[in-house]
Design a protein around this motif. Sequence first.
Motif, short mmCIF file in Angstrom:
data_model
loop_
_atom_site.label_atom_id
_atom_site.label_comp_id
_atom_site.label_asym_id
_atom_site.label_seq_id
_atom_site.Cartn_x
_atom_site.Cartn_y
_atom_site.Cartn_z
N ALA A 1 28.80 -10.33 167.84
CA ALA A 1 28.11 -11.62 168.58
C ALA A 1 26.47 -11.85 168.19
CB ALA A 1 28.28 -11.55 170.28
N ARG A 2 25.81 -10.53 168.24
CA ARG A 2 24.49 -10.57 167.80
C ARG A 2 24.41 -11.12 166.47
NH1 ARG A 2 19.40 -11.78 167.90
NH2 ARG A 2 17.93 -9.98 166.76
N GLY A 3 25.36 -10.57 165.56
CA GLY A 3 25.20 -11.39 164.37
C GLY A 3 25.41 -12.85 164.26
N HIS A 4 26.26 -13.45 165.07
CA HIS A 4 26.36 -14.76 165.24
C HIS A 4 25.12 -15.37 165.87
CE1 HIS A 4 30.89 -15.57 165.06
NE2 HIS A 4 30.77 -14.59 164.63
N GLU A 5 24.38 -14.79 166.63
CA GLU A 5 23.10 -15.35 167.14
C GLU A 5 21.99 -15.42 166.09
OE1 GLU A 5 19.86 -14.36 170.51
OE2 GLU A 5 21.29 -12.83 170.08
N LEU A 6 22.01 -14.33 165.14
CA LEU A 6 21.08 -14.20 163.85
C LEU A 6 21.11 -15.41 163.31
CD1 LEU A 6 21.05 -10.60 163.21
CD2 LEU A 6 19.26 -11.62 164.31
N LEU A 7 22.47 -15.70 162.87
CA LEU A 7 22.98 -16.94 162.01
C LEU A 7 22.49 -18.28 162.57
CD1 LEU A 7 26.34 -16.02 160.59
CD2 LEU A 7 24.06 -15.62 159.49
N GLU A 8 22.89 -18.40 163.94
CA GLU A 8 22.61 -19.64 164.81
C GLU A 8 21.06 -20.07 164.89
OE1 GLU A 8 26.21 -20.76 167.51
OE2 GLU A 8 25.46 -18.54 167.80
N SER A 9 20.18 -18.79 165.13
CA SER A 9 18.92 -19.02 165.37
C SER A 9 18.21 -18.80 164.07
CB SER A 9 18.46 -17.89 166.13
OG SER A 9 18.34 -16.72 165.63
N TYR B 1 30.29 3.25 161.22
CA TYR B 1 28.51 2.89 161.45
C TYR B 1 27.99 4.07 161.58
CZ TYR B 1 24.63 0.27 162.82
OH TYR B 1 23.25 -0.23 163.22
N ASP B 2 26.78 4.16 160.84
CA ASP B 2 25.97 5.36 161.15
C ASP B 2 24.49 4.75 160.88
OD1 ASP B 2 24.40 7.70 160.95
OD2 ASP B 2 25.06 8.24 158.97
N PHE C 1 16.44 -13.30 156.85
CA PHE C 1 16.86 -13.65 155.48
C PHE C 1 17.89 -13.00 155.13
CE2 PHE C 1 16.51 -14.51 150.99
CZ PHE C 1 15.83 -15.69 150.90
N GLY C 2 19.10 -13.87 154.55
CA GLY C 2 20.26 -13.28 153.87
C GLY C 2 21.27 -13.03 154.70
N LYS C 3 22.17 -12.20 154.17
CA LYS C 3 23.53 -12.09 154.98
C LYS C 3 23.31 -10.97 156.17
CE LYS C 3 27.13 -13.21 153.89
NZ LYS C 3 28.04 -13.13 152.81
N VAL C 4 24.12 -11.11 157.15
CA VAL C 4 24.53 -10.16 158.23
C VAL C 4 25.73 -9.46 157.89
CG1 VAL C 4 25.02 -9.83 160.59
CG2 VAL C 4 23.45 -11.75 160.03
N VAL C 5 25.52 -8.06 157.76
CA VAL C 5 26.65 -7.10 157.39
C VAL C 5 26.98 -6.42 158.69
CG1 VAL C 5 27.14 -5.01 156.12
CG2 VAL C 5 25.77 -6.61 155.02
N LEU C 6 28.50 -6.26 158.75
CA LEU C 6 29.21 -5.83 159.89
C LEU C 6 29.82 -4.64 159.52
CD1 LEU C 6 30.85 -8.94 161.49
CD2 LEU C 6 28.52 -7.70 162.26
N VAL C 7 29.84 -3.59 160.04
CA VAL C 7 30.56 -2.02 159.81
C VAL C 7 31.12 -1.84 160.91
CG1 VAL C 7 30.15 0.27 159.17
CG2 VAL C 7 28.38 -1.46 158.34
N PRO C 8 32.41 -1.43 160.55
CA PRO C 8 33.41 -0.91 161.76
C PRO C 8 32.53 0.30 162.40
CG PRO C 8 34.62 -1.22 159.68
CD PRO C 8 33.32 -1.31 159.22
N ASP C 9 32.99 0.30 163.75
CA ASP C 9 32.06 1.20 164.49
C ASP C 9 32.42 2.60 164.20
OD1 ASP C 9 31.55 -1.21 165.97
OD2 ASP C 9 31.34 -0.11 167.73
N SER C 10 33.83 2.87 163.81
CA SER C 10 34.15 4.20 163.37
C SER C 10 33.23 4.47 162.03
CB SER C 10 35.51 4.23 162.90
OG SER C 10 35.88 3.17 162.27
N THR D 1 22.31 -4.99 159.50
CA THR D 1 23.58 -4.59 159.06
C THR D 1 23.99 -3.98 160.73
OG1 THR D 1 22.95 -3.54 157.08
CG2 THR D 1 24.77 -2.59 158.32
N LEU D 2 25.09 -4.23 161.12
CA LEU D 2 25.13 -4.06 162.86
C LEU D 2 26.66 -3.40 162.75
CD1 LEU D 2 24.31 -7.58 164.17
CD2 LEU D 2 22.99 -5.39 164.17
N PRO D 3 26.95 -2.50 163.80
CA PRO D 3 28.39 -2.44 164.10
C PRO D 3 29.36 -3.48 164.41
CG PRO D 3 26.96 -1.85 165.85
CD PRO D 3 26.15 -2.16 164.85
#
Length: 348
Positions: A323-331, A346-347, A335-344, A316-318
């Motif tokens: 771009a880091r999330g894309h790296e996780l998928l490409e590499s 994100y905790d 396991f599973g999904k990459v979740v993105l949370v708006p920076d405002s 789970t990333l801000p």
Amino acid sequence: MQAVQYTDHGGREVVTYGDAPDPTVGRNEALVDVKAGALNHLDVWTRRGLPGIDLELPHVPGSDAAGVVREVGADVTRVEPGDRVAVSAGVSCGACEFCRRGEPTLCVDYRVLGEHTTGVHSELAAVPADALVSVPDGVDWETAAAAPLVFQTAWRMLVTRGEIRPADSVLVLGASGGVGHAAVQIADHVGCEVFATAGTDEKRATAERLGADRAIDYTDSEFDRRIRELTDRRGVDVVVDHVGEETWRQSLRSLAKGGRLLTCGATSGPNPETNVNRIFGNQLTVVGSTMATYGETEAALERVWDGTFTVETRATLPMSETARGHELLESREGFGKVVLVPDSEYDE
């Protein structure tokens, strides 16, 4: 508002996060205050540039998101401000012959949010109201955001198009991915014997926890030979292959006579070599599938909301770290999904 964007196609370096105009809400749209989004391999392909799709740049990507309705257009009756919703990214015209016969995924003007049009990886998103599904109280935003695209896609592919039955044996390739881990659970839920491929001990253990009867290390040997060994040379009734070029020939070799190869994507490339003799000689069926109808999406998500299916997340990333999330998928890391949370929102 803040949004994920890119001004050109290319590598991960083109992905940015910053100011973007607030969306204008159309008559049939709802404005969603996005609480979380999620990545799919589709986002990687869109970033690189999909043949035949001419996106207006800068482009806000993203097909998965969930949040709270803030405002609705004049003609919207399905949702109202304050509703908890998730995005079901497919949008059809509603008027062509395919839409009229209840097959909107075959629509002559079928569009996927984030692929053909502006996506939802932003603080605010204007979404066609018909592309929203209700999220019950108690379902966390990360689950609500990460589930829709992969579970609806896997459900339609296996249940509707593949017509899997309890007596079937099913091989799921790439079980650590979004569609893969959904397909393992759906096949197990139907009562099938489930085989799955994954590249590490940890991934194979997770696939087995989710319902795979046997998990195969595809890095150690040709998985089709292993399937033949495990099935006493028979092969399996169904192969789920969303990998494409790298695995296609082995997928065909893994099938029993009369078997079905189901495909909803091609993450390793769209132009595999095909042994046509094997297809007609063994009377195999190749079945394509994409996205889902509204009813299929609801059927799949009801089982996510009640806990029958689990959404696994690798990170789970801000949104500023998309771009880091894309790296996780490409590499193929995790396991599973990459979740993105708006920076405002994100905790850490």
